[in-house]
Design a protein around this motif. Structure first.
Motif, PDB file in Angstrom:
ATOM      1  N   GLU A 203      -3.067   7.804  -6.113  1.00 32.07           N
ATOM      2  CA  GLU A 203      -3.440   9.125  -5.413  1.00 32.07           C
ATOM      3  C   GLU A 203      -2.571  10.097  -5.746  1.00 32.07           C
ATOM      4  OE1 GLU A 203      -2.608   7.766  -1.237  1.00 32.07           O
ATOM      5  OE2 GLU A 203      -4.233   6.627  -1.313  1.00 32.07           O
TER       6      GLU A 203
ATOM      7  N   SER B 141      -9.406   4.750  -9.217  1.00 30.58           N
ATOM      8  CA  SER B 141      -8.477   5.831  -9.038  1.00 30.58           C
ATOM      9  C   SER B 141      -7.486   6.076 -10.256  1.00 30.58           C
ATOM     10  CB  SER B 141      -7.902   5.534  -7.763  1.00 30.58           C
ATOM     11  OG  SER B 141      -7.106   4.428  -7.816  1.00 30.58           O
TER      12      SER B 141
ATOM     13  N   GLY C  10       1.888   4.310  -2.657  1.00 30.63           N
ATOM     14  CA  GLY C  10       1.179   5.623  -2.891  1.00 30.63           C
ATOM     15  C   GLY C  10       1.867   6.606  -2.110  1.00 30.63           C
ATOM     16  N   SER C  11       2.799   6.442  -1.226  1.00 29.77           N
ATOM     17  CA  SER C  11       3.401   7.436  -0.529  1.00 29.77           C
ATOM     18  C   SER C  11       4.867   7.994  -1.425  1.00 29.77           C
ATOM     19  CB  SER C  11       4.145   6.991   0.586  1.00 29.77           C
ATOM     20  OG  SER C  11       2.932   6.479   1.464  1.00 29.77           O
TER      21      SER C  11
ATOM     22  N   GLN D  88       0.890  -1.289   0.140  1.00 29.50           N
ATOM     23  CA  GLN D  88      -0.202  -0.030   0.008  1.00 29.50           C
ATOM     24  C   GLN D  88       0.867   1.285  -0.097  1.00 29.50           C
ATOM     25  OE1 GLN D  88      -3.193  -0.261  -0.179  1.00 29.50           O
ATOM     26  NE2 GLN D  88      -3.859   1.694   0.022  1.00 29.50           N
ATOM     27  N   GLU D  89       2.206   1.121   0.580  1.00 33.42           N
ATOM     28  CA  GLU D  89       3.032   2.473   0.612  1.00 33.42           C
ATOM     29  C   GLU D  89       3.497   2.963  -0.722  1.00 33.42           C
ATOM     30  OE1 GLU D  89       2.821   0.015   4.428  1.00 33.42           O
ATOM     31  OE2 GLU D  89       3.120  -0.334   2.204  1.00 33.42           O
TER      32      GLU D  89
ATOM     33  N   THR E  23      -3.346  -1.967  -5.385  1.00 34.41           N
ATOM     34  CA  THR E  23      -3.406  -1.110  -4.430  1.00 34.41           C
ATOM     35  C   THR E  23      -4.222   0.101  -4.733  1.00 34.41           C
ATOM     36  OG1 THR E  23      -2.849   0.214  -2.802  1.00 34.41           O
ATOM     37  CG2 THR E  23      -1.159  -0.391  -4.729  1.00 34.41           C
ATOM     38  N   ASN E  24      -5.244   0.745  -4.245  1.00 35.48           N
ATOM     39  CA  ASN E  24      -5.839   1.869  -4.740  1.00 35.48           C
ATOM     40  C   ASN E  24      -5.100   3.214  -4.664  1.00 35.48           C
ATOM     41  OD1 ASN E  24      -8.654   1.352  -5.684  1.00 35.48           O
ATOM     42  ND2 ASN E  24      -9.030   0.745  -3.658  1.00 35.48           N
ATOM     43  N   SER E  25      -4.017   2.928  -3.753  1.00 34.41           N
ATOM     44  CA  SER E  25      -3.116   4.102  -3.608  1.00 34.41           C
ATOM     45  C   SER E  25      -2.309   4.514  -4.489  1.00 34.41           C
ATOM     46  CB  SER E  25      -2.393   3.744  -2.327  1.00 34.41           C
ATOM     47  OG  SER E  25      -1.272   2.789  -2.545  1.00 34.41           O
TER      48      SER E  25
END
Length: 502
Positions: A235, A256, A210-211, A207-208, A230-232
């Motif tokens: 982002e 997304s 997206g960071s 998930q990370e 992952t949706n992230s």
């Protein structure tokens, strides 16, 4: 185009600060190895040493660690250097760039690499270096680029790489790395390029991801990632290239993705994705390449609830009748179909034209006394990438159903034609193998000679002698060029002679 051995008397230039010897055709005395490097230890003010793109054939001596501590740049890319990287390399405490890629290096990355506290760029790509990625690399707090593409590294990716906040480009693709993608890589908020493709990484996408606020390109194709995307990922709006192909991902394409407004290339092919291709993807105005083939997707509101259809080899249902889909924009490629027999015949005719080289004295020909090319020269993907300026449209020579041909200017000054095969087409694999086999066994004055090839699971290309006056199609079918009847008949005769050989 300088030739001959690199002299050891260079070491007598004790005030020397910058020595740049490449690209050239320089060699070394086999019995002496790279002894000229030992002589340079007398140059205590040396800060730049460039010996790359030559024909050196030897082992880096241990004395390389005795070079001046003022040395900031050591570049030896593509020089046929072999053996191991000596551990003494760690003595070069002020080194900022160490570029050793595209050589015959073996052994592992020495642990002493962790002593290079000022290093910003470390390149060992296209070598036979193997072993684990040493944890000591995580001590290089100023490291901005780590490129170990196409080597033989194995084991897991150290999670401590996520602590290198200066990293902008991390390229570890085409290795044998295993385990999972460390979630700590999400801490690299300023990273621009992350390439972990063609390894054996597994597990879910963290998930990370997206960071990574600044990332522009993410290449994770050719692994064993599973679970949902992952949706992230959706982002941030800086993504330009995103490839998750050839994995085991499942579930839907995240909605997304429609927010990735800068996206130019998206490859999700060869997974187990299902559900609908959202109409909201139409918002991606810069998208030039979209590949979702070899999945279980339907095209949603574009064509009702019908699934995508096409040829059987693309693992989709056969199309019924002449029903048209709503995907009329030529810049979006969903499912590829094979060309008709007519197109194949035309393609073969054009191919013969491209391979035809008139033996007569017309302005179409490259003369027999043209400069000698380094046949059997090993050419890497990254050399092709640089030679073609990242496959720039300005260097595009021609488009065919089987792929694209570019003009390439290589580091040694050689100009060549680079034929890149479209591996999304099943026929491209057979065409590449057939052309390699034919051109390996056939010698004819009307056949363009092959300089080299580049082949890996994700990329296949032939490097051919460049014909500066263009291909036959241009001369036959465009208004800006003219051939008289004698020239046209001569070309037909030469083509027939070629077909007799083939």
């Amino acid at each position: 185009m300088l030739t001959g051995n690199v002299p050891t008397f260079l070491g007598e230039l004790t005030l020397l600060q910058r020595l740049q010897l490449g690209p050239n055709l320089l060699t070394n005395e086999p019995s002496l190895g790279l002894s000229f490097l030992t002589s340079l230890t007398n140059c205590r003010s040396l800060n730049t040493l460039v010996i790359g793109s030559n024909r050196l054939d030897g082992v880096l001596p241990n004395s390389i660690g005795n070079l001046s501590t003022t040395l900031e740049l050591l570049e030896a890319t593509g020089s046929h250097i072999n053996g191991m990287i000596p551990s003494e390399i760690g003595n070069l405490s002020n080194l900022v760039t160490l570029a050793l890629g595209n050589n015959d290096l073996t052994g592992s990355i020495p642990e002493t690499i962790g002593k290079l506290q000022k290093i910003q760029q470390l390149q060992v790509y296209d070598t036979a270096i193997h072993g684990l990625i040493p944890d000591n690399i995580c001590k290089l707090t100023n490291l901005g680029e780590l490129n170990s593409m196409n080597t033989k590294l194995y084991g897991s990716i150290p999670s401590c790489l996520g602590n290198l906040s200066s990293l902008r480009r991390l390229q570890l693709g085409s290795n044998a790395l295993t385990s999972t993608m460390p979630s700590t890589l999400g801490s690299l908020k300023d990273i621009l390029l992350l390439n972990l493709s063609s390894n054996f990484l597994s597990g879910p996408l963290p998930q990370e991801i997206g960071s990574m606020e600044s990332i522009v390109e993410l290449q994770l194709s050719g692994n064993q990632f599973s679970g949902n995307i992952t949706n992230s990922i959706g982002e941030f709006q800086n993504w330009v290239n995103l490839s998750l192909s050839r994995n085991r991902l499942q579930g839907p394409i995240p909605e997304s993705f429609a927010d990735l407004v800068s996206l130019e290339s998206l490859d999700l092919s060869l997974n187990n994705l299902s559900g609908t291709i959202h109409k909201s993807l139409e918002k991606l105005l810069h998208l030039g390449y979209l590949n979702v083939s070899f999945n279980e997707l339907s095209a949603g509101s574009y064509i009702g609830t019908d699934p995508l259809c096409g040829a059987a080899q693309f693992h989709v249902k056969a199309c019924k009748g002449n029903k048209h889909t709503g995907f009329s924009k030529t810049k979006i490629f969903m499912v590829y179909t094979l060309p008709s027999i007519t197109l194949i015949i035309i393609a073969v005719a054009i191919a013969i034209g491209l391979l035809t080289q008139r033996a007569r004295n017309t302005h179409l020909l490259v003369r027999e006394n043209s400069p000698i090319h380094p046949f059997n020269w090993r050419i890497s993907y990254y050399e092709i990438l640089q030679a073609t300026n990242n496959f720039s449209e300005d260097n595009l020579l021609g488009r065919r159903s089987i792929g694209l041909t570019y003009k390439g200017i290589f580091h040694n000054g050689m100009v060549a034609a680079v034929k890149v095969f479209n591996l999304q087409l099943q026929a491209a694999f057979k065409s590449f193998e057939a052309e390699c086999e034919a051109l390996r066994n056939i010698r004819h004055r009307n056949l363009v000679k092959v300089i080299s090839s580049c082949s890996n699971p994700d990329f296949k290309a032939l490097v051919l002698i460049y014909m500066p006056n263009g291909n036959l199609e241009k001369w036959l079918y465009t208004h800006n060029y003219f051939l008289d009847i004698d020239q046209r008949i001569g070309i037909m005769i030469d083509s027939l002679k070629l077909t007799e050989v083939l």
